[in-house]
Design a protein around this motif. Structure first.
Motif, PDB file in Angstrom:
ATOM      1  N   THR A  55       0.815  -1.210   0.000  1.00 57.12           N
ATOM      2  CA  THR A  55       0.000   0.000   0.000  1.00 57.12           C
ATOM      3  C   THR A  55       0.850   1.264   0.000  1.00 57.12           C
ATOM      4  OG1 THR A  55      -0.120   0.019   2.421  1.00 57.12           O
ATOM      5  CG2 THR A  55      -1.858  -1.161   1.233  1.00 57.12           C
ATOM      6  N   SER A  56       2.121   1.136   0.373  1.00 59.47           N
ATOM      7  CA  SER A  56       2.994   2.305   0.489  1.00 59.47           C
ATOM      8  C   SER A  56       4.325   2.030  -0.204  1.00 59.47           C
ATOM      9  CB  SER A  56       3.235   2.639   1.965  1.00 59.47           C
ATOM     10  OG  SER A  56       4.071   3.765   2.101  1.00 59.47           O
ATOM     11  N   ASN A  84      -3.119  -1.772  -5.027  1.00 56.33           N
ATOM     12  CA  ASN A  84      -3.187  -1.452  -3.602  1.00 56.33           C
ATOM     13  C   ASN A  84      -2.425  -0.187  -3.220  1.00 56.33           C
ATOM     14  OD1 ASN A  84      -4.661  -3.869  -3.096  1.00 56.33           O
ATOM     15  ND2 ASN A  84      -2.740  -5.013  -3.086  1.00 56.33           N
ATOM     16  N   GLU A  86      -1.436   3.199  -2.206  1.00 55.97           N
ATOM     17  CA  GLU A  86      -2.145   4.370  -1.699  1.00 55.97           C
ATOM     18  C   GLU A  86      -1.221   5.547  -1.453  1.00 55.97           C
ATOM     19  OE1 GLU A  86      -4.266   3.282   1.812  1.00 55.97           O
ATOM     20  OE2 GLU A  86      -5.419   1.685   0.835  1.00 55.97           O
ATOM     21  N   LYS A 109      -5.982   3.586  -6.142  1.00 56.71           N
ATOM     22  CA  LYS A 109      -6.115   4.082  -4.776  1.00 56.71           C
ATOM     23  C   LYS A 109      -5.165   5.229  -4.451  1.00 56.71           C
ATOM     24  CE  LYS A 109      -7.796  -0.303  -2.862  1.00 56.71           C
ATOM     25  NZ  LYS A 109      -7.575  -1.354  -1.831  1.00 56.71           N
TER      26      LYS A 109
END
Length: 278
Positions: A55-56, A84, A86, A109
């Motif tokens: 996600t990062s 995913n 973000e 996202k």
């Protein structure tokens, strides 16, 4: 036999020049000759180039492998379609100069991005295109070229902060043909951007005056979108489309919005203008 040994040695040397490593879910190529590290492109199936599932993501300026320091190189289509992702951050400044085609495209996202100092070019063809949740982008003082389609098909994009004192060149459909997003620029470069044939059709604001809470963006966008159409209709053959009281209310809102766009406003003025627009 000696020739065969030399050929094998040469092949081995050539193969060893690039070391591919998977680190924290990201594939890297370390070039032992140039001491450059780049993201592997074309990995995986479909549009997910790196198989990155996190996600990062943090993009460093340098990396160390086996005690050797490598400098990050230009970024190509390495993270297209990362479902995913973000949060995207960079070290700043960096030595690489370009974020190229499809580098971070189709990341549904991703909501914001700050391109680091040192980058001069967003390469043509969707560096951040089709990021349908992207709301805010910040470009460095070093940016010189925003290539065609760089932010194409980003419907949520509200504001792009450009820190470059000189207006960068703008490629075809860089913002998907839309000028609805707000562009903030250095205060002392405001007039230069406003007078630029490339940027004058956008809603340009001084960086010091930008505020998402004041209602300023909505007012100025409304003014830019509707002023010409309203005036044309009032001057046409069917003035009843906009009755006089509605037209007068619009003129009042227009006056407030023009004051706001020049920074001469307070909260009461914003509220009054908003009520007039409604």
């Amino acid at each position: 036999f000696a020739l065969l040994l030399s050929l094998v040695a040469a092949a081995t040397s050539s193969q060893a020049a690039t070391i591919k490593k998977l680190i924290d879910g990201v594939y890297y190529n370390f070039d032992t000759t140039t001491r450059m590290v780049t993201f592997v492109t074309g990995m995986g199936s479909g549009t997910n180039r790196t198989e990155f599932k996190g996600t990062s993501l943090h993009v460093p300026a340098t990396m160390v492998l086996d005690g050797v320091t490598y400098t990050m190189g230009n970024i190509g289509n390495a993270f297209q379609g990362c479902q995913n992702l973000e949060t995207l951050t960079f070290d700043s400044p960096v030595k690489f100069t370009e974020i190229s085609l499809w580098a971070f495209a189709e990341c549904p996202k991703l909501k914001s991005v700050v391109v680091p100092e040192g980058v001069t070019t967003l390469g043509a063809d969707r560096a951040f295109g089709s990021d349908r949740s992207l709301e805010e982008a910040t470009l460095p003082s070093t940016i010189k070229t925003i290539g065609g389609w760089s932010f194409y098909d980003d419907p949520a994009l509200k504001v792009v902060h450009i820190n470059a004192p000189t207006p960068p060149s703008l490629g075809t459909n860089a913002f998907g043909g839309s000028t609805s997003c707000v562009i903030t620029v250095p205060d002392d470069a405001y007039t230069t951007y406003k007078n630029s044939s490339t940027w004058k059709s956008f809603t340009i604001m001084k960086a010091s005056e930008y505020s998402t809470s004041s209602g300023k963006i909505a007012l100025v966008n409304y003014l830019n979108t509707n002023a010409s159409a309203m005036n044309e209709v009032r001057g046409g053959s069917t003035p009843d489309v906009y009755p006089q009281d509605v037209y007068d209310a619009f003129l009042a809102a227009k006056t407030h919005a023009e004051a706001i766009s020049e920074g001469e406003y307070d909260e009461a003025t914003c509220n009054e203008a908003r009520e007039a627009l409604e």
